[in-house]
Design a protein around this motif. Sequence first.
Motif, short mmCIF file in Angstrom:
data_model
loop_
_atom_site.label_atom_id
_atom_site.label_comp_id
_atom_site.label_asym_id
_atom_site.label_seq_id
_atom_site.Cartn_x
_atom_site.Cartn_y
_atom_site.Cartn_z
N ARG A 165 0.82 -1.22 0.00
CA ARG A 165 0.00 0.00 0.00
C ARG A 165 0.85 1.28 0.00
NH1 ARG A 165 -2.88 -3.87 2.65
NH2 ARG A 165 -5.16 -3.83 2.46
N ALA A 166 2.07 1.17 0.50
CA ALA A 166 2.92 2.35 0.64
C ALA A 166 3.40 2.81 -0.73
CB ALA A 166 4.10 2.05 1.54
N GLY A 167 3.34 4.10 -0.96
CA GLY A 167 3.83 4.66 -2.21
C GLY A 167 5.31 4.98 -2.14
N ASP A 168 5.81 5.64 -3.16
CA ASP A 168 7.20 6.06 -3.18
C ASP A 168 7.47 7.00 -2.01
OD1 ASP A 168 7.55 4.61 -5.47
OD2 ASP A 168 7.23 6.32 -6.81
N GLY A 169 8.62 6.87 -1.43
CA GLY A 169 8.99 7.75 -0.33
C GLY A 169 8.63 7.21 1.04
N ILE A 170 8.00 6.01 1.10
CA ILE A 170 7.68 5.37 2.39
C ILE A 170 8.43 4.05 2.46
CG2 ILE A 170 5.90 4.46 3.91
CD1 ILE A 170 3.89 6.24 2.52
N GLU A 171 9.29 3.91 3.45
CA GLU A 171 10.06 2.69 3.64
C GLU A 171 9.42 1.84 4.74
OE1 GLU A 171 14.33 3.72 4.07
OE2 GLU A 171 13.63 5.76 3.62
N VAL A 172 9.35 0.55 4.51
CA VAL A 172 8.89 -0.39 5.54
C VAL A 172 10.07 -1.28 5.88
CG1 VAL A 172 7.26 -2.20 6.15
CG2 VAL A 172 6.53 -0.33 4.65
N GLU A 173 10.52 -1.21 7.12
CA GLU A 173 11.73 -1.93 7.52
C GLU A 173 11.42 -2.94 8.62
OE1 GLU A 173 16.31 -1.04 9.01
OE2 GLU A 173 15.20 0.41 7.79
N ILE A 174 11.96 -4.16 8.43
CA ILE A 174 11.84 -5.21 9.44
C ILE A 174 12.95 -5.05 10.47
CG2 ILE A 174 11.85 -7.69 9.86
CD1 ILE A 174 9.46 -6.89 8.28
N VAL A 175 12.59 -5.07 11.75
CA VAL A 175 13.56 -4.99 12.83
C VAL A 175 13.48 -6.25 13.68
CG1 VAL A 175 13.52 -2.47 12.88
CG2 VAL A 175 11.94 -3.75 14.33
N PRO A 176 14.53 -6.59 14.42
CA PRO A 176 14.54 -7.83 15.19
C PRO A 176 13.43 -7.87 16.25
CG PRO A 176 16.75 -6.90 15.05
CD PRO A 176 15.80 -5.85 14.56
N THR A 177 12.96 -9.07 16.51
CA THR A 177 12.01 -9.28 17.60
C THR A 177 12.82 -9.43 18.88
OG1 THR A 177 10.41 -10.36 16.15
CG2 THR A 177 10.21 -10.78 18.52
N LYS A 178 12.86 -8.37 19.63
CA LYS A 178 13.61 -8.34 20.89
C LYS A 178 13.04 -7.25 21.76
CE LYS A 178 18.00 -6.90 21.00
NZ LYS A 178 19.49 -6.87 21.02
N TYR A 179 13.01 -7.47 23.06
CA TYR A 179 12.52 -6.47 23.99
C TYR A 179 13.70 -5.69 24.56
CZ TYR A 179 10.12 -4.32 27.87
OH TYR A 179 9.61 -3.38 28.74
N PRO A 180 13.69 -4.35 24.66
CA PRO A 180 12.61 -3.42 24.34
C PRO A 180 12.77 -2.71 22.98
CG PRO A 180 14.22 -2.30 25.71
CD PRO A 180 14.77 -3.66 25.40
N GLN A 181 12.61 -3.43 21.90
CA GLN A 181 12.76 -2.85 20.57
C GLN A 181 11.83 -1.67 20.34
OE1 GLN A 181 15.00 -3.93 17.55
NE2 GLN A 181 14.47 -1.79 17.87
N GLY A 182 10.68 -1.64 21.05
CA GLY A 182 9.73 -0.54 20.89
C GLY A 182 10.14 0.75 21.58
#
Length: 434
Positions: free
Chosen positions: A214-231
């Motif tokens: 759904r994201a257009g040009d100029g929007i990056e979707v990046e996967i980050v590691p599942t680890k606490y406290p990644q948020g």
Amino acid sequence: MLKTFKGGVHPPEYKELAKDRIIERLPEPKRVILPLSQHIGAPARPVVEPKQRVIKGQLVAEASGFVSANIFTPITGTVVGISRQPVAGGVHTECIVIEKEGGSGEEFRFEPLKDPAPAQIVERVRDAGIVGLGGAAFPTHVKLSPPEDYPIDTVIINGAECEPFLNVDYRLMLENADELIAGALLIKRAVNAKRLIIAVESNKKDAAEGLRTRAGDGIEVEIVPTKYPQGSEKHLIKTVLGREVPSGGLPFHVGVLVQNVQTAIAVKRAVADGLPLYERVITVSGPSVEKPGNFLVFIGTPASEVIGAAGGLKEDAAKVIFGGPMTGIALSRLDVPVVKGTSGIIALSKNMVCSFDEADICIRCGRCIDACPMGLEPYLLGTLSRLGKAEALLEHNVFDCIECGSCAYICPSKRNLIQLIRLGKVKAKEAKEQ
């Protein structure tokens, strides 16, 4: 291999209990309790009086300072009182109590904004009472107003949701992706950033792929590691951009603004739809909940009613928490209201509840040092706090602690390190002010 930050822990996720439950809207409650302090900063100031009739979406308490937030009623009814009521944390605070009237259908909304200027976005976010909905509840208009000498070049939308049990952001990324993207673009425009990144933990790859389509040009979707406290926003910035927020600093010091998924959706709804913030999505989960799920809840609804919508508690329920189990607040009663910062209600069984050792004995294993994502020495901060060593706490950077709970989670001696460090911060603050 995914980039990551030093430290952190990997508690059991328990996401499976509610991750596949679509968001269910709960009906309007017959009574709401609206605390005047449900955000970081100064309490809101009531603008209504007892016996006054109010309509859904009406302003009932206004921000009393720059770091404060407006409060709106989610129901049409009558103000039956402004008084001290019990809230999460075992305290009583000033609240506006409203009782619902039968089906008038009246509702207040702001005028929708089309193609708004940055200043208009910030003003609408302020007027709509939006705060960070990941749990911190910091007024969003303040984050959208960084100092002029610290321009923002990158906006990161925080889709990590690293707390066990919680699935709010995951479900919103799946079910409300278009609104999320629209809100993220408004945030980017508000701070004139050049780059927009949506960061999603690796245990939510389906949500990330859906956003990419759904994201257009100029929007990056990046996967980050599942680890606490990644948020944690500082650690998300470190993982995604490799930038390190300095000690005592904030994300704008490194040119970054971080906003939660649900906050971005609230921004879209306020700007494009004119909707004030009077509802939010929360996860109700845990082994002691009959039917875990995700619910769109009106702010001010008693926790007992929300738990009832999830089938109620099982007989083995031993502890109920507002928020996630790592940073949440244990409840002493269930008639307290859901507030803007309530991301979840978690019910734990007796075998999952840890009892901290009152002896407070450190065996010098060093596990808390390895786990601390801020590079601190939690065992030492806990000991200094217990001994009342305020100056030493300052020397060892106690205020850099983000209170994530990783140290307490990993401690084999079951020291109540977070509570000790929180007390230590109070002592250190008093020492600084003398």
